[in-house]
Enzyme design. Sequence first.
Site, PDB file in Angstrom:
ATOM      1  N   ASN A 127       0.836  -1.202   0.000  1.00 33.86           N
ATOM      2  CA  ASN A 127       0.000   0.000   0.000  1.00 33.86           C
ATOM      3  C   ASN A 127       0.867   1.246   0.000  1.00 33.86           C
ATOM      4  O   ASN A 127       0.546   2.244  -0.641  1.00 33.86           O
ATOM      5  CB  ASN A 127      -0.905   0.003   1.233  1.00 33.86           C
ATOM      6  CG  ASN A 127      -1.568   1.342   1.442  1.00 33.86           C
ATOM      7  OD1 ASN A 127      -2.366   1.778   0.612  1.00 33.86           O
ATOM      8  ND2 ASN A 127      -1.206   2.032   2.526  1.00 33.86           N
ATOM      9  N   ASP A 220      -0.391  -6.821   3.728  1.00 33.90           N
ATOM     10  CA  ASP A 220      -0.469  -5.815   4.779  1.00 33.90           C
ATOM     11  C   ASP A 220      -1.445  -4.703   4.380  1.00 33.90           C
ATOM     12  O   ASP A 220      -1.517  -4.316   3.211  1.00 33.90           O
ATOM     13  CB  ASP A 220       0.945  -5.230   4.982  1.00 33.90           C
ATOM     14  CG  ASP A 220       0.982  -4.191   6.071  1.00 33.90           C
ATOM     15  OD1 ASP A 220       0.664  -4.535   7.221  1.00 33.90           O
ATOM     16  OD2 ASP A 220       1.330  -3.024   5.782  1.00 33.90           O
ATOM     17  N   GLU A 256      -4.839  -8.710   5.408  1.00 33.99           N
ATOM     18  CA  GLU A 256      -5.140  -8.007   6.659  1.00 33.99           C
ATOM     19  C   GLU A 256      -6.182  -6.938   6.336  1.00 33.99           C
ATOM     20  O   GLU A 256      -5.840  -5.870   5.847  1.00 33.99           O
ATOM     21  CB  GLU A 256      -3.866  -7.346   7.224  1.00 33.99           C
ATOM     22  CG  GLU A 256      -4.136  -6.621   8.528  1.00 33.99           C
ATOM     23  CD  GLU A 256      -3.144  -5.501   8.842  1.00 33.99           C
ATOM     24  OE1 GLU A 256      -2.994  -5.178  10.021  1.00 33.99           O
ATOM     25  OE2 GLU A 256      -2.531  -4.932   7.907  1.00 33.99           O
TER      26      GLU A 256
END
Length: 509
Positions: A127, A220, A256
């Site tokens: 990200n 993540d 996640e």
Amino acid sequence: MKKILTILFICLLFCGCQKNRQNNSVDDNYRVFYEIFTGSFSDSNGDGTGDLQGIIKRLDYLAGTKDSLGIEGIWLTPIFASPSYHKYDVIDYYTIDPDFGNQDDLDELIKKCHERNIIVILDLAINHTSSQHEWFKQFEKAHRENDTGNKYYYYYNFDTRFQGDASSSWCDINDTNEIYECNFSYDMPELNFDNSDVREEVLNIARYYLQKGIDGFRFDAARYIYHNHNEDSADFWKWYCGELRKIKEDVYLVGEVWTSEYITYQYMNDMNCFNFTMSQPDGMIARAAKSENINNFTNYVVNYQNTIHSVNEEAMAVSFISNHDMDRSAGYLQLNNGQAQMAANLYLLSPGSPFIYYGEEIGMKGSRGSANTDANRRLAMLWGDNDTISDPEGSTYDRSKQINGTVKDQTKDKNSMLNYYRKLIQIRNRYPQIARGTYEVIDLDNSNVGGFSIEYNGETTYLIHNNSSEEITIAADTYGKLLDYIGINTASYKDGRLTIGAMTSVILK
Ligand code: CA
Ligand code: CA
């Protein structure tokens, strides 16, 4: 005669393999995973930081011998070059951080894990990158020079100062009138996933590691790809996972998505998501382990399985108690009254692919505490031998609070938590239906004894938990034979009556 001997030899080989296969578990992804916070696990070179060779040195502990813990997958927290100790801010995705080793060490780790039937998944933080990543340096330079023809100009999300979407966080691009998106920290700028070059870059990273032999990824901050736009983020992952499956059909993927459970369902079209509702002190596991109504837990497990399968039949439940962003469970689940053991039963004897956080199996403690630092949740593994691993920078945890002993202490003690986890994982692996079956609730009209019928390959198995501090006897003539029990007490079956000790679980068929 020679021919007969050859046939006999082949038979022996074949039988040997069969036997090994039974003992050794799985060839699919319904595995027990073990999360390793890479810098805190085991140190091979005396610098105090955990590293890949340290993990290699500890493989006997994890799997492959009769005394191993018996896990079947490892999640490594990020290992790529990064300025921080946690390494969630990456400078270069193609370089292993020198603190941890190099690409040859990773190759060796993958090879040696595969020899033990352990699959290895990497933590992919895409990200955002580090603000020291070359892409971001080029991005800043292009913006300072107003060089809109530079491809890096569009690599990160930017806006004009005071114009950025107020639901995201923004940081200044120095010496300009512009800002970049920075939801985690000023040094974690967020990539622009509307840019096909960026998409190609992040796909190339995963492709590179899959081609090296990595078995999958933990994604993540998956919901931050398009912050506050879950549909767009979920669409991104659907595309990304689809591309990865073209490279490796059975790749293991888990995201996640730390938010309301109903939002996570939209991400599960092509990947698993951690089930956060199970985790932490107020989660389903801890509450049942503290003797709250067991039927709340069993109903939840069944509803969850049904719901995710309605989204995607291949989706797995991914249960866990804690991870590197949470206080350790031994701080709120006692070992001496069986709460911690029952918690382990509840989630390791459940469908899908559960994740153990390193050190949980020895009742390691660690919480943010008054210092309010995550480093306290990521303390050095307590081996109790000559491992030179040390606690991460910034940790303040008082070591005298670690009252449950080291790996060395617990290996010798047959009643230790470590030996409990070993036995529990063996039981899980003895019954493939636990991971793979279809669960229905058995409601025994008792708030402290309840469980499941599990359908698998046309057969029914029963799993029943007593999560109370009292021995309980129930009529059980319809459940077949008592095959196994695990808990801080025993269980027995006589004349159709099943007696389950306090904080103990049974398997019948
Ligand atoms: Ca080291
Ligand atoms: Ca983002």
